[in-house]
Scaffold this motif. Sequence first.
Motif, PDB file in Angstrom:
ATOM      1  N   SER A 122     -32.426 -14.847   3.750  1.00 18.49           N
ATOM      2  CA  SER A 122     -32.055 -13.638   4.502  1.00 18.49           C
ATOM      3  C   SER A 122     -30.850 -13.898   5.409  1.00 18.49           C
ATOM      4  O   SER A 122     -30.020 -13.020   5.626  1.00 18.49           O
ATOM      5  N   PHE A 129     -22.543 -10.392   4.231  1.00 19.28           N
ATOM      6  CA  PHE A 129     -22.081  -9.047   4.591  1.00 19.28           C
ATOM      7  C   PHE A 129     -21.285  -9.053   5.893  1.00 19.28           C
ATOM      8  O   PHE A 129     -20.206  -8.475   5.973  1.00 19.28           O
TER       9      PHE A 129
ATOM     10  N   HIS B  88     -44.863 -12.319  -2.132  1.00 25.72           N
ATOM     11  CA  HIS B  88     -44.934 -13.544  -1.332  1.00 25.72           C
ATOM     12  C   HIS B  88     -46.109 -13.501  -0.353  1.00 25.72           C
ATOM     13  O   HIS B  88     -46.759 -14.516  -0.121  1.00 25.72           O
ATOM     14  N   ASP B 118     -38.509 -14.250  -5.383  1.00 22.70           N
ATOM     15  CA  ASP B 118     -37.101 -14.622  -5.197  1.00 22.70           C
ATOM     16  C   ASP B 118     -36.194 -13.866  -6.171  1.00 22.70           C
ATOM     17  O   ASP B 118     -35.089 -13.450  -5.821  1.00 22.70           O
ATOM     18  N   LEU B 121     -35.621 -10.410  -4.946  1.00 17.71           N
ATOM     19  CA  LEU B 121     -34.667 -10.442  -3.824  1.00 17.71           C
ATOM     20  C   LEU B 121     -33.242 -10.633  -4.347  1.00 17.71           C
ATOM     21  O   LEU B 121     -32.299 -10.001  -3.860  1.00 17.71           O
ATOM     22  N   GLY B 137     -25.796  -3.665   4.027  1.00 23.62           N
ATOM     23  CA  GLY B 137     -26.294  -4.920   3.440  1.00 23.62           C
ATOM     24  C   GLY B 137     -26.845  -5.883   4.474  1.00 23.62           C
ATOM     25  O   GLY B 137     -27.925  -6.466   4.293  1.00 23.62           O
ATOM     26  N   ALA B 138     -26.110  -6.055   5.578  1.00 20.76           N
ATOM     27  CA  ALA B 138     -26.564  -7.004   6.599  1.00 20.76           C
ATOM     28  C   ALA B 138     -27.898  -6.563   7.192  1.00 20.76           C
ATOM     29  O   ALA B 138     -28.733  -7.396   7.560  1.00 20.76           O
ATOM     30  N   GLY B 141     -30.676  -7.957   5.192  1.00 23.71           N
ATOM     31  CA  GLY B 141     -30.921  -9.360   5.513  1.00 23.71           C
ATOM     32  C   GLY B 141     -31.688  -9.505   6.817  1.00 23.71           C
ATOM     33  O   GLY B 141     -32.622 -10.310   6.938  1.00 23.71           O
ATOM     34  N   GLU B 142     -31.277  -8.685   7.795  1.00 28.50           N
ATOM     35  CA  GLU B 142     -31.919  -8.725   9.120  1.00 28.50           C
ATOM     36  C   GLU B 142     -33.403  -8.338   9.014  1.00 28.50           C
ATOM     37  O   GLU B 142     -34.268  -8.984   9.629  1.00 28.50           O
ATOM     38  N   VAL B 144     -35.355  -8.629   6.423  1.00 29.53           N
ATOM     39  CA  VAL B 144     -36.122  -9.691   5.750  1.00 29.53           C
ATOM     40  C   VAL B 144     -36.372 -10.850   6.717  1.00 29.53           C
ATOM     41  O   VAL B 144     -37.468 -11.408   6.757  1.00 29.53           O
ATOM     42  N   GLU B 145     -35.382 -11.177   7.540  1.00 27.39           N
ATOM     43  CA  GLU B 145     -35.601 -12.241   8.538  1.00 27.39           C
ATOM     44  C   GLU B 145     -36.749 -11.845   9.471  1.00 27.39           C
ATOM     45  O   GLU B 145     -37.648 -12.645   9.743  1.00 27.39           O
ATOM     46  N   CYS B 148     -40.115 -12.212   7.755  1.00 30.50           N
ATOM     47  CA  CYS B 148     -40.556 -13.617   7.699  1.00 30.50           C
ATOM     48  C   CYS B 148     -41.115 -14.047   9.049  1.00 30.50           C
ATOM     49  O   CYS B 148     -42.158 -14.706   9.121  1.00 30.50           O
ATOM     50  N   LEU B 149     -40.408 -13.672  10.115  1.00 33.65           N
ATOM     51  CA  LEU B 149     -40.856 -14.060  11.453  1.00 33.65           C
ATOM     52  C   LEU B 149     -42.209 -13.449  11.779  1.00 33.65           C
ATOM     53  O   LEU B 149     -43.056 -14.082  12.413  1.00 33.65           O
ATOM     54  N   GLU B 151     -44.605 -12.636   9.651  1.00 33.28           N
ATOM     55  CA  GLU B 151     -45.653 -13.340   8.897  1.00 33.28           C
ATOM     56  C   GLU B 151     -45.880 -14.733   9.483  1.00 33.28           C
ATOM     57  O   GLU B 151     -47.024 -15.180   9.611  1.00 33.28           O
ATOM     58  N   LEU B 152     -44.795 -15.430   9.819  1.00 35.93           N
ATOM     59  CA  LEU B 152     -44.935 -16.766  10.413  1.00 35.93           C
ATOM     60  C   LEU B 152     -45.627 -16.670  11.769  1.00 35.93           C
ATOM     61  O   LEU B 152     -46.477 -17.496  12.110  1.00 35.93           O
TER      62      LEU B 152
END
Lengths: 332, 332
Positions: A122, A129, B88, B118, B121, B137-138, B141-142, B144-145, B148-149, B151-152
């Motif tokens: 990510s 971008f 995932h 993957d 993605l 687009g960015a 990405g943001e 998805v980050e 992840c955070l 879930e972590l």
Amino acid sequence: MNRYEEKELQQEMEQVEEYLSDYLRDPGYGGAVGNILHDMEMSKGKRLRPRLLLMASRFGKEQDPAGRERLCRLGALVELVHMASLIHDDIVDDAPLRRGFPTTQSKYGKDRAVYAGDLILSRIVQSLFRDGFFRVGALFGEAVESMCLGELGQMECRGREDVTVEQYMRNIYGKTAALCRLACQAGAVESGCSDSVQAQLEQLGINFGYMFQIRDDLLDFVSDTEEEGKLTQMDFREGILTLPVLYAMQDSQAKGRIIGLLRDAKEGVFGADQARNLKMIVTASGGLARAAADMEMYAERALQAIETLPDHGVSAVFRELLQAKCKVSAAV
Amino acid sequence: MNRYEEKELQQEMEQVEEYLSDYLRDPGYGGAVGNILHDMEMSKGKRLRPRLLLMASRFGKEQDPAGRERLCRLGALVELVHMASLIHDDIVDDAPLRRGFPTTQSKYGKDRAVYAGDLILSRIVQSLFRDGFFRVGALFGEAVESMCLGELGQMECRGREDVTVEQYMRNIYGKTAALCRLACQAGAVESGCSDSVQAQLEQLGINFGYMFQIRDDLLDFVSDTEEEGKLTQMDFREGILTLPVLYAMQDSQAKGRIIGLLRDAKEGVFGADQARNLKMIVTASGGLARAAADMEMYAERALQAIETLPDHGVSAVFRELLQAKCKVSAAV
């Protein structure tokens, strides 16, 4: 342009390291994710892919300092793709070590490793971008798709006795060549190479990748120590037939004995004796030598891809890199 | 602009389905990856995120047919992020079923599920670049980050007795609100909304996401059947404290009893008796009612975020959607 000095490449590689540190910085998350990012920042790889990217980019027109900086950043992004893929590969392989250090999955668990890999991906997307890498972004996506297909293809082949050289080549395209191709392509496109030069550098990358993976598969037989943090004949132990083994199996007598050993591996009784045995069979049947010859052929093809290009001093550096990587064949 | 008819939204959602099918088409890979893609194409979700995106985009200026088509494509991409994340998540949760169907990991193994996620993605990234979604687009990405955070972060909290409501809110921001935010943001940006309208729609998305996740957590207590393919009190069984439980634990007597049940869950002795017990404690201590009140508060905030905007007929549809989602609170 001057001879592309190793020193200049070295300076740019230091810039790549700085960008890598930036991308892997923990903005204050802490906890496991902070530790994972920190471990990744500390892990030092060979950085082969950014090196390829920077070298390929010397054939382009855009060589002003700002352009070179962008290429260093792009080099870091290609390395990050590699790092993210290693994290997910290690989950699948259940690998305890990578380059002699504990893998993310062994240290923090498979679950965290899934998201750690995703998190890196990510960040790559965000930078592609935000930093305006619009000409090469889709190539990153394409390379990752190929990498997934290579790994999935290898899983399909696992434990099977009838794998072909063609299947092996398709799988290693995804596992290794696709990302080397991306490195060369991205360097070529971003530095403003013409379409035909881009195509030549793409071929360089693909053939470099084939060479590099076959080399790795040879090392798995040649080295007796735990070189690069790997046990020898790991692939075979996991039911994966690599090129030296596949060539050996073209001899029908060798084939029968290898299938027997593969069954031992499946049953978990593949120890030092079996490893010695397999090495002997693969050597005696000429499997190692034929794989080494292929490795050199791909190295040669990589160089041929760029031999008609103006030199820029890079070709010599490529030649040295390829020759250094091929040294393993002397031991075969 | 006319009243945004439910019929119009429905037609656009059909377009979203077509794009989804395109993205999930197997170009001839076959094998497990072909089957995984086919299963994904067949799976029908609620498609809430593309719906949010299309609704938010009605506040923008670009309403010509080509612009609306691009928005449908973008809606499909947001849904694909959701689908990849579910693959995932199911690895991590070891979930056998999702929406009543076997999960990718249970059917094809965790290893293949890692790469299947993957691969999806990577296709999203390819489309974002190839179709020129450079403005959003960015943000993908943001999101998805953040996911992840979330879930972590939830993993860090698993099994712990001292989780706070603040930690819970941070985790569900990542788990759910970040992607609802992306849907609304992407719809707003791509349809040419002004910065201030974008910010309002972003707030709509975030609050919608909070509402939606709290609803899910309430349903986990209210429903006795395997609604939406989930066992009840699954989170608690896995050591995760959700909002109704966290509120219940603010009563010190309830807290002691809940900690006892949490230990039962850890020891794997959490059965029907314990589930009934937990539900009773969480209900009697007002935990369920307080969580339901929060859910309604976030629904209200979502609507407030856009109440100063010209109506376009969308606000009414949003209100209906939010009210439908909040129906669960009647059962509390």
